[in-house]
Enzyme design. Structure first.
Site: not given
Ligand code: SF4
Ligand code: SF4
Length: 354
Positions: A52, A55, A147, A180, A218, A221, A246, A252, A261, A273, A280, A283
């Site tokens: 698409c 990237c 992809c 992605c 995780h 985070c 959370c 998530c 990330c 994100c 999350c 991706c």
């Molecule tokens: S928001 Fe998602 S990545 Fe962050 S602690 Fe909770 S489950 Fe884990």
């Molecule tokens: S969806 Fe998850 S892995 Fe993808 S960019 Fe967001 S935080 Fe990172």
């Protein structure tokens, strides 16, 4: 000083890359030297396959260094359909000349059509033949985006075109930088590693650079203390959401997603994100889409510290761990402070001038 990059951007690049590659700041001068002395910028052929163009757009939003600084100072982009000046036969002649000379890096974006090869034709060739030819004399092939690495959305069931990632489609080894979209810092750091050491970075069993993908979302985070303490958002717009609890119960996928990330962040290191309040969606994982959609459905049975070997559920965790809140927050505040080294300015930049 590098002739095409400002002092500030150059120091940010060197310091940030050292931190990202897991090197001490003592490596910053060596990285600077490797970039300054690169007698010839490595030629890069960028393939746009079943994609698409997200990237490329992500790469184009790179800020430190900027895209222009990367193109003028770090690599020589010999072929890229969207942004190259040449067109038609001239463009294909550029590609052929680069292939014949060898020693170039292929960056591949998008999947390869193997079931219906004619689904994607480039310069009169199927994507299989085109990609095989373009990679035939390359020093390295870097697949960027989910992809090109694992098939991505094009390979989602029922996958009518037989879309595959470049490695699977051609049976060749690739460096895989999924996402992605993929994070531009990871792409640039992979290229800098190649310039610095003359070889590609260490890869894991799925072809991913270990410097970027050895940990899960995780693990780093900022909401992890709330996960361990049983403090979850159960509804968007709630008080718990406002408190930054959370997002596990909101779907998530961080517990099963290998990605840096939370450390690299996005959009010029502004946010990511989960930081912006969205779960999350996984991706960067090979089974993204088929395994991780719907995006707001919970992952089952995610292990929690202290409950190893015990079948857990978020409801059980939530009712059992509330008393551990203070301890959990304390532990992960320390972990978050440690991870802050990746988000902050590199030491070398402090006090720098443009
Ligand atoms: S928001 Fe998602 S990545 Fe962050 S602690 Fe909770 S489950 Fe884990
Ligand atoms: S969806 Fe998850 S892995 Fe993808 S960019 Fe967001 S935080 Fe990172």
């Amino acid at each position: 000083m590098h002739p095409h990059i400002s002092r500030r951007a150059f120091l940010k690049l060197c310091g940030g890359t050292a931190a990202y590659l897991g090197l001490s700041q003592a490596w910053v001068p060596r990285i600077a030297l490797a970039l300054e002395q690169a007698a010839k910028r490595p030629p890069v052929v960028w393939l746009s396959l079943m994609a698409c163009s997200g990237c490329l757009e992500s790469f184009a939003k790179s800020v430190n260094p900027s895209t222009a600084e990367i193109l003028l100072g770090i690599i020589s982009l010999n072929y890229q359909e969207t942004i190259m000046a040449a067109a038609g036969k001239d463009a294909e002649a550029n590609l052929q000349a680069t292939i014949e000379e060898g020693g170039y890096i292929v960056i591949a974006e998008g999947a390869v059509a193997t079931g219906i090869p004619e689904a994607l034709m480039i310069a009169g060739k199927t994507s299989i033949d085109y990609t095989r030819e373009a990679t035939s004399n390359a020093a390295a092939v870097v697949a960027i985006g989910t992809c090109a690495t694992y098939g991505g959305v094009q390979a989602m069931k029922p996958n009518p075109t037989g879309a595959k990632g470049v490695s699977d489609a051609l049976g060749i080894e690739t460096v895989n930088i999924p996402g992605c979209p993929p994070n531009p810092d990871t792409i640039v750091s992979t290229i800098v590693h190649y310039l610095l050491f003359g070889k590609l970075p260490e890869l894991d069993g799925k072809g991913r650079p270990t410097f970027a993908f050895s940990q899960k979302v995780h693990d780093n985070c900022e909401r992890r203390a709330h996960f361990d303490s049983g403090q979850y958002v159960e509804e968007f717009g709630s008080e718990e959401e406002a408190k930054g609890y959370c997002l596990y119960k909101m779907g998530c996928k961080g517990p099963e997603t290998h990605s840096p990330c939370p450390l690299t962040l996005w959009n010029s290191k502004q946010n990511w994100c989960v930081g912006s309040g969205n779960p999350c969606i996984g991706c960067m994982e090979p089974e993204f889409w088929d395994k991780f959609a719907g995006f707001y459905e919970r992952l089952p049975d995610v292990p929690v510290p202290g409950f190893v070997g015990v079948k857990t559920s978020a409801d059980y965790i939530g009712s059992t761990l509330v008393t551990a809140t203070v301890a959990g927050v304390g532990i992960h505040a320390i972990a978050s402070a440690a991870s802050g080294r990746m988000k902050g300015k590199p030491e070398s930049e402090e006090g720098s001038e443009d």
